[in-house]
Design an enzyme around this catalytic site. Structure first.
Site, mmCIF file in Angstrom:
data_model
loop_
_atom_site.group_PDB
_atom_site.id
_atom_site.type_symbol
_atom_site.label_atom_id
_atom_site.label_comp_id
_atom_site.label_asym_id
_atom_site.label_seq_id
_atom_site.Cartn_x
_atom_site.Cartn_y
_atom_site.Cartn_z
ATOM 1 N N SER A 95 -2.284 57.102 -12.976
ATOM 2 C CA SER A 95 -1.532 55.858 -12.877
ATOM 3 C C SER A 95 -0.178 56.124 -12.215
ATOM 4 O O SER A 95 -0.138 56.671 -11.112
ATOM 5 C CB SER A 95 -1.380 55.267 -14.276
ATOM 6 N N ASP A 217 -10.780 47.895 -11.940
ATOM 7 C CA ASP A 217 -9.515 48.325 -12.547
ATOM 8 C C ASP A 217 -8.507 47.207 -12.340
ATOM 9 O O ASP A 217 -8.089 46.919 -11.225
ATOM 10 C CB ASP A 217 -9.048 49.637 -11.911
ATOM 11 N N HIS A 245 -8.664 51.275 -16.461
ATOM 12 C CA HIS A 245 -7.621 51.972 -15.723
ATOM 13 C C HIS A 245 -7.602 53.462 -16.048
ATOM 14 O O HIS A 245 -6.839 54.204 -15.467
ATOM 15 C CB HIS A 245 -6.267 51.328 -16.079
#
Lengths: 267, 433
Positions: A95, A217, A245
């Site tokens: 991320s 996602d 995610h």
């Protein structure tokens, strides 16, 4: 300054083998990697850590000034590499940590051999033709959620848990502790994460780069994955058959396998 | 199934009473699992691992305003959340649930079909198969409107308190800086009313000390020692009434009047008379201002000095003799300067021989509170103190008196000026080359 203690650095796997550094994103801590570590540890020396302010890092080292921008987190990464004298590192960032890795590699190019960007997004907020998927109001809503959910964070327990990685029993006192963060720290990290714009940094990436995305996602949609792939010269894009995610949680085997293949450690 | 009861209580059998009782009993059994699920006082839903809703109860459908067909197999749990809530779900809720198998009491806002928001508390648990593999996620949803409103109120109050605390802290820092600045101004102003150092006089040791009672207030005490140009030296020490800027202004006027008058004619009575005229002329009517002051002249004579002084309402100078012992140098009849048009001032004179020291002071010293505030230090105690000290040089005298002032602690609430002149006994210090 003891950086290893400050960032609760954990080293596991094969001593002397090539280094894989796993960097968690906004929300939780290095436990996010728990399901992929065993497979990676067979081939690599695996370095895990918590950013200052997260997990069991030393909260006293946190300052709003430093951690209000992603550069502060990139400095954590570089300082860990220096203290442990890590070289030829395969940096795996989840991320927001994927962009932190891009910044760290630009700061200290000699230490990083490869980047693995797991569900990256260089900018979350829509901007003209660019579709990040979010508006500023959405981020404000996230901050409200942070305020409404302390996840068992308590000011009295925090000093015991933070900076005491050698006493894991303390952490068990808090039901949700691995995602528990001081609300003020979480707010600053959320701002740094979701209001950042690193699109311009992508073209400068000079090491082999793997982009891992999921089929569905919400935070980093495939449109964004394609953008990152196009912006980083020579990068490889792999779409995992996973939703959400966090493929390292929802599809740990496939995630580990993709990293192993990319580094040449496994077919 | 009611027969047993009927047999045990035959007197209540039959009629309407029996039917009512049967219905109540059936209700009490709660034997419909479907009804328990569908109409529970909380929402239930089950989702597949990818988030798709597989089952949802009627209560939650009613809260959301959706039909079962719209939701089951078509929507994900996250579709029911606000965008911010989905972000929180992806970054916190889902990882925690995956790692721990359960998560409880998380606050979300659900979006109903009509767009309205429903604050809820959500708890989820992962259902696993016999092999431990996760199969689906069961979630219960509690209406938290009142509770969340209350929590928002608490949060708002906390933010306000933090804001208020921050503002108060800023105000405190500003006030502190302002006070510091003011104190610097005051210190500079106070210093301007005193000589930076006393001049060196051949054959005479001089010493002075100014004790400031409060750094926030300008004191009204003053002293000076200066050459009269003909081998003689003029000096004065005094105390204007009041404190603060007005007192400082008067101190300034007094100092320059005394010095100017002394250049013209250094006779102590004449100097004090001139100052009286100046003060009367300057401070008239509704603004009476006066001071006490001792003015004198030092003139070398033989191995010592002749000391001539006059006092306007000021505490008497104190002599510490070379042979030990101390005595006041009285100036009877001298009145406050700046009050009467023709005040009487009396002149007195003495000789400072080697080993003699004269001490002048303002009334802060004698009016310091002692004995837990019940009494003043007083003239008698000062005389005893000086008698024990004598013989003493000017420096030693001032050092001793300064120590005495510090010893008063909180009992000393007034500024105090002290100045001493002494003829060295050995004939070594301060002698002309």
């Amino acid at each position: 300054m003891n950086v290893a203690k400050r960032n609760n650095v954990t080293v596991t796997g094969q001593r002397g083998a090539p280094v894989v550094m796993l960097a968690h994103g906004f929300g939780c801590d290095q436990n996010m990697w728990r399901l992929v570590v065993p497979a990676l540890a067979e081939h690599f020396e695996v370095v895990l850590f918590d950013y200052v302010g997260a997990g069991r890092s030393d909260l006293s080292a946190w300052s709003e000034e430093r951690y209000a921008s992603l550069d502060g987190y990139a400095r954590d990464v570089v300082e860990i590499c220096r203290e442990l004298d890590l070289r030829d590192v395969t940096f795996v960032g989840h991320s927001v940590s994927s962009m932190i890795g891009v910044l760290a590699a630009a700061r200290e190019p000699g230490r990083f051999a490869r980047l693995v960007l797991v569900t990256p997004s260089p900018r979350y907020i829509d901007d003209g033709d660019y579709r990040g998927g979010f508006s500023k109001a959405d981020i404000e809503e996230l901050l409200e959620s942070l305020d409404a959910n302390y996840l068992g964070w308590s000011a009295t327990m925090a000093p015991l848990i933070m900076g005491n990685p050698d006493r894991p029993e303390l952490g068990q006192e808090l039901t949700n502790s691995f995602c528990a963060t001081d609300p003020d720290v979480a707010r600053v990290f959320a701002h740094a994460t979701f209001l950042s714009d690193n699109r311009a940094d992508l073209a400068a990436v000079a090491v082999p780069t793997l982009i891992l995305e999921c089929t569905q996602d919400f935070i980093a949609p495939r449109e964004v994955g394609a953008y990152v792939h196009a912006a980083i010269p020579g990068s490889t894009l792999v779409t995992l058959d996973a939703t959400g995610h966090c493929p390292q949680l929802s599809a740990p085997e496939a995630t580990a396998q993709a990293i192993l293949s990319f580094t040449g450690a496994a077919p | 199934m009611c027969r047993t009861e009927q047999e045990q209580e035959p007197e209540r059998a039959g009629g309407d009473g029996s039917l009512t009782q049967d219905a109540a009993f059936t209700a009490l059994l709660e034997d419909s699992a479907v009804d328990l699920y569908e109409n529970a006082p909380c929402g239930y839903l089950s989702t597949l691992l990818d988030g798709k809703i597989a089952k949802i109860n009627s209560t939650l459908l009613a809260w959301l305003g959706y039909t079962r067909e719209q939701v089951v197999g078509r929507m994900s749990f996250t579709d029911l959340l606000t965008v911010g809530g989905r972000l929180y779900h992806e970054t916190h809720y889902a990882p925690l649930l995956r790692m721990r198998g359960e998560i409880s009491g998380i606050a979300f806002d659900l979006r109903a079909a009509d767009g309205s928001r429903l604050p809820v508390l959500v708890t989820s648990a992962v259902k696993t198969g016999t092999d431990g593999q996760p199969l689906l996620i069961r979630t219960s949803v509690f209406d938290a409107r009142d509770r969340r409103a209350y929590e928002s109120e608490l949060l708002r109050a906390r933010k306000e308190a933090e804001e208020a605390r921050r503002e108060a802290e800023e105000a405190r820092l500003r006030a502190e800086r302002e006070r510091e600045r003011l104190q610097n101004v005051l210190v500079t102003l106070q210093r301007s009313l005193l000589p930076p150092v006393l001049p060196e006089i051949p054959g005479l040791e001089t010493s002075a000390h100014y004790h400031t009672a409060s750094p926030d207030r300008l004191g009204g005490d003053f002293y000076d020692l200066f050459s009269l140009g003909d081998g003689r030296w003029g000096f004065f020490l005094g105390d204007v009434c009041g404190k603060g800027p007005a007192a400082a202004a008067m101190t300034s006027l007094t100092r320059y009047s005394l010095r100017a008058a002394a250049i013209h004619d250094p006779d102590p009575v004449t100097v004090l008379t001139t100052l009286n005229t100046v003060l009367l002329e300057r401070y008239t009517g509704r603004e009476p201002r006066f001071c006490t002051v001792v003015f004198g002249v030092l003139e070398p004579e033989g191995e010592g000095f002749t000391l001539t002084l006059a006092s306007g309402g000021h505490p008497p100078a104190l002599l510490l003799r070379a042979g030990g012992g101390a005595e006041y140098l009285p100036t009877p009849g001298g009145v406050l300067v700046g009050v009467l048009p023709h005040p009487p001032f009396t002149r007195t004179s003495t000789v400072l021989s080697p080993g003699d020291t004269v001490l002048m002071y303002t009334d802060g010293l004698t009016e310091a509170r002692v004995d837990s505030g019940r009494a003043l230090f007083g003239d008698g105690a000062l005389l005893d103190f000086a008698a024990r000290l004598a013989p003493a040089t000017a420096k030693d005298t001032i050092t001793a008196v300064t120590g005495l002032l510090h010893g008063f602690g909180d009992g000393l609430d007034d500024d105090t000026a002290t100045m001493a002149f002494g003829v060295p006994a050995s004939g070594a210090a301060g002698k002309p080359a």
